[in-house]
Design an enzyme around this catalytic site. Sequence first.
Site, PDB file in Angstrom:
ATOM      1  N   GLU A 226       4.348 -33.321  23.330  1.00 31.60           N
ATOM      2  CA  GLU A 226       3.856 -34.294  24.321  1.00 31.60           C
ATOM      3  C   GLU A 226       4.425 -35.465  24.285  1.00 31.60           C
ATOM      4  O   GLU A 226       3.884 -36.663  24.194  1.00 31.60           O
ATOM      5  CB  GLU A 226       2.203 -34.452  23.994  1.00 31.60           C
ATOM      6  CG  GLU A 226       1.500 -33.393  23.925  1.00 31.60           C
ATOM      7  CD  GLU A 226       0.015 -33.587  23.637  1.00 31.60           C
ATOM      8  OE1 GLU A 226      -0.420 -34.831  23.521  1.00 31.60           O
ATOM      9  OE2 GLU A 226      -1.015 -32.433  23.488  1.00 31.60           O
TER      10      GLU A 226
ATOM     11  N   GLU B 251      -1.385 -25.754  22.866  1.00 27.93           N
ATOM     12  CA  GLU B 251      -2.858 -26.422  22.488  1.00 27.93           C
ATOM     13  C   GLU B 251      -3.651 -26.387  23.483  1.00 27.93           C
ATOM     14  O   GLU B 251      -3.401 -26.523  24.817  1.00 27.93           O
ATOM     15  CB  GLU B 251      -2.489 -27.926  22.290  1.00 27.93           C
ATOM     16  CG  GLU B 251      -1.935 -28.463  20.831  1.00 27.93           C
ATOM     17  CD  GLU B 251      -1.940 -30.051  20.675  1.00 27.93           C
ATOM     18  OE1 GLU B 251      -2.818 -30.620  21.233  1.00 27.93           O
ATOM     19  OE2 GLU B 251      -0.826 -30.352  20.200  1.00 27.93           O
TER      20      GLU B 251
HETATM   21  O1  IFM Z   1      -5.203 -34.289  18.693  1.00 27.53           O
HETATM   22  C1  IFM Z   1      -4.404 -34.339  19.709  1.00 27.53           C
HETATM   23  C2  IFM Z   1      -2.968 -33.719  19.530  1.00 27.53           C
HETATM   24  O2  IFM Z   1      -2.302 -34.285  18.331  1.00 27.53           O
HETATM   25  C3  IFM Z   1      -1.971 -33.768  20.592  1.00 27.53           C
HETATM   26  N1  IFM Z   1      -2.751 -33.126  21.869  1.00 27.53           N
HETATM   27  C4  IFM Z   1      -4.197 -33.312  21.920  1.00 27.53           C
HETATM   28  C5  IFM Z   1      -4.983 -33.411  20.791  1.00 27.53           C
HETATM   29  C6  IFM Z   1      -6.435 -33.995  21.050  1.00 27.53           C
HETATM   30  O3  IFM Z   1      -6.262 -35.235  21.410  1.00 27.53           O
END
Ligand code: IFM
Length: 469
Positions: free
Chosen positions: A175, A363
Amino acid sequence: MTDRIPDPALLADRFPGDFLFGVATAAFQIEGAAKADGRKPSIWDAFSNMPGRVFGRHNGDVACDHYHRLEQDLDLIASLGVQAYRFSIAWPRVYPDGTGPINEKGLDFYDRLVDGLQARGIKAFATLYHWDLPLMLAGDGGWTARSTAYAFQRYARTTIARLGDRLDAVATFNEPWCSVWLSHLYGIHAPGERNMEAALHALHTTNLAHGLAVSAIREERPKLPVGIVINPMHVYAGSDTPADQAAAERAFDFHNGVFFGPIFKGAYPDTVLSALGERMPPIEDGDLALISQPLDWWGVNYYTPMRVADDPTEGAEFPATKPAPFVNQETTDIGWEIFPQALGDLIRTVNARYTLPDCYITENGACYNMGVEDGAVDDQPRLDYIADHLSVTADLIAEGYPMRGYFAWSLMDNFEWAEGYRMRFGIVHVDYDTQARTIKKSGLWYQSLARSFPKGNHGGSVGAEDRSS
Ligand code: IFM
């Protein structure tokens, strides 16, 4: 909210047999052991110890104590029946000062981790940077300094030379939107900057670091699949007016194009260059060629869409947008709109605009904060959220998009950055007083889905196979 339990077998039938089901975590969020075995502070240690930055001034000193509970947590992952585990490596364990001497004890921990995954037949998806920049590098300007990109390349080379033989995939960054904009422009994440110049420098350094790391990884392990994990925004215009439509386009370029453009097309978006180019650092000869080296895969992290309207304020800084209202008023406990169809719209949009390799949903998950009652955690809304997003993923596969896997965020409740421990994303509950882990209802459901993979229909269209039988 409903109490329906989507049938995992029916859902499983919509995925090809070699689709990977996994769970994901990140080092700073779970490891704890902040001072163990030579680790030194990262920017997140400093940030979380400053008043007013993180809810309750929570920090990563203990977190889920995963560093000391590695074997037990690997058993937990295996018990979920998943085929893959996505984790990140802490740069400050490997090079405590960011540069300088290697800390072998830090690498030993990840040796044990990847060996433990291999012993359990679980694929290892490693991320090299999930936001824990060694604090010493902040002295040079952190991500705003070009030198940090070269330090990252060295860390990537060392780490892959040591662990690469037992990894199934590696991502350079997690990210970059967060480590660039959220950290240097919006001030929510470490180092807490609110400064467009700093953010634009962090942007180019990050992209450059990605390219330099890809080169180093390929030199060390030419066959290791290399990618990057992005959290693209699916941008919806708040209305059909030309002003809001144009605002959505600007937002796309600003939030997504600045990563997808250099990485997949070798160029920053023209709109961004004309609005902000003079404030960017010099883009040196060869930078964009390095950044745009072909990747083997990319990861998408998706939670919620972005809705924007035009901000007509005179002098409003690019992209000159403001938030538009949610369409679905139902939110998760962190306040994010639930809108599964945006995952589909997002994948269609980015594939229409760029030539992209295989894709993993690296994710996806939901924040719900219910606790343990009578030994169980009834998190039905999270179960529904995951099932609905998997259903969209299955639709994408049926449409021909190369979606290869899904990682639930997260394996377990953990340090949710600026929200501290109060926001819970785990499919496994963590009691932070006792460190007891309790598999939630969503985790048990995910287990029954994951356990049916790999299936015997590798590479084929499961739909076609099912129809012929
Ligand atoms: O916890 C985070 C993760 O570290 C990165 N993506 C989003 C998740 C939820 O906010």
